[in-house]
Design an enzyme around this catalytic site. Sequence first.
Site, PDB file in Angstrom:
ATOM      1  N   VAL A 292     -22.711  50.301 -93.832  1.00  0.00           N
ATOM      2  CA  VAL A 292     -23.889  50.772 -94.119  1.00  0.00           C
ATOM      3  C   VAL A 292     -25.432  50.723 -93.925  1.00  0.00           C
ATOM      4  CG1 VAL A 292     -25.304  51.934 -96.049  1.00  0.00           C
ATOM      5  CG2 VAL A 292     -22.612  52.723 -96.155  1.00  0.00           C
TER       6      VAL A 292
ATOM      7  N   THR B 195     -32.890  50.313 -82.970  1.00  0.00           N
ATOM      8  CA  THR B 195     -33.294  51.684 -84.172  1.00  0.00           C
ATOM      9  C   THR B 195     -34.761  51.770 -83.460  1.00  0.00           C
ATOM     10  OG1 THR B 195     -31.835  50.203 -85.081  1.00  0.00           O
ATOM     11  CG2 THR B 195     -33.962  51.758 -86.609  1.00  0.00           C
TER      12      THR B 195
HETATM   13  N1  ASP Z   1     -31.285  47.649 -88.469  1.00  0.00           N
HETATM   14  C1  ASP Z   1     -30.161  48.192 -88.420  1.00  0.00           C
HETATM   15  C2  ASP Z   1     -28.851  48.324 -88.736  1.00  0.00           C
HETATM   16  O1  ASP Z   1     -28.103  47.096 -88.915  1.00  0.00           O
HETATM   17  C3  ASP Z   1     -30.376  47.672 -86.587  1.00  0.00           C
HETATM   18  C4  ASP Z   1     -31.547  47.861 -86.338  1.00  0.00           C
HETATM   19  O2  ASP Z   1     -32.615  48.295 -86.517  1.00  0.00           O
HETATM   20  O3  ASP Z   1     -31.727  47.533 -84.784  1.00  0.00           O
HETATM   21  O4  ASP Z   1     -28.351  49.234 -88.469  1.00  0.00           O
END
Ligand code: ASP
Length: 313
Positions: free
Chosen positions: A205, A176
């Site tokens: 979500v 992300t």
């Molecule tokens: N926080 C994101 C999610 O769970 C994934 C990530 O941060 O890599 O959708």
Amino acid sequence: MQPKLIIHGGAGSSLHGKGGVEAVRKSLYSVLEEVYSLLLSGTSAKEAVIRGCQLLEDDPRFNSGTGSVLQSDGQIRMSASLMDGASQCFSGVINVSRVKNPIDLAQFLQSSPDRVLSDSGSAELARELQVPTYDALTDLRLQEWIQERQGNFQKAMAGVVAEPELAEAGSAGRGTIGVVALDTQGRLAAGTSTGGKGFERIGRVSDSAMPAGNYATRNAAVSCTGIGEDIIDECLAAKIVIRVTDGMSLEDAMRRSFIEAEQNKRDLGAIALDVTGAIAWGKTSEVILVAYHDGEKMADTLELPFGMEVGVI
Ligand code: ASP
């Protein structure tokens, strides 16, 4: 006021391999250079965050926009949010498909009476705005999905950042993305964009389009990464920002919040700025791909030891 900028490309499992580290560093630093020069020329924190998110979404190395991971049904669904600290206004899209830059939809929604849209609403908005249809799938993501899916339909989720084998093969650095900026007027903003955790149920979500994962006031701004459910359970971004807004220093707010997260066995990370210009990051995950510009130099967290760490500059 001297602008500050901190960005992330995700958190997660181990990141080995020098080729991997150098490639990730190059990607992150080129975004820092472009966005920091915008801030220096007077661009607002909100606009700088949008540009930073677009650049990171366009980099296939990271799990957002182009290069998003695939969900359990082999589809890409992306989520993004933007929070302007000056107006304390949050907007975002959840599980949108077939657009290049989900952050652009979040940007449009900043001035809309309906500020967070889910899948069908986001698709409708993209149509209304005549956003061209875009396929965010990359060969690497498809191969990973096929490989990880083979004979294993129980798999709960993909490695959020980089599995050691991939890193050693030189393709490290999925995750992300997030951008937090402080502009010359002392205004803060935060943006976060994701393809999710990979292999999730349809309709899951992400925290990335919730105040738990992305939050800002006039006093502080935070973008999170890691396991979304853990971030939501800690309400991490809002918790850190509210602690600072209520008078705690950014350093104390980060340390306290990460000690709590560690005690609760969470797997997550965050980047933060406050209105005084303090820069901070923290993780309970093994690695977090963070880089920042403090006005004099760029630095990163790519070669830190595993385990919980909080850094304040
Ligand atoms: N926080 C994101 C999610 O769970 C994934 C990530 O941060 O890599 O959708």
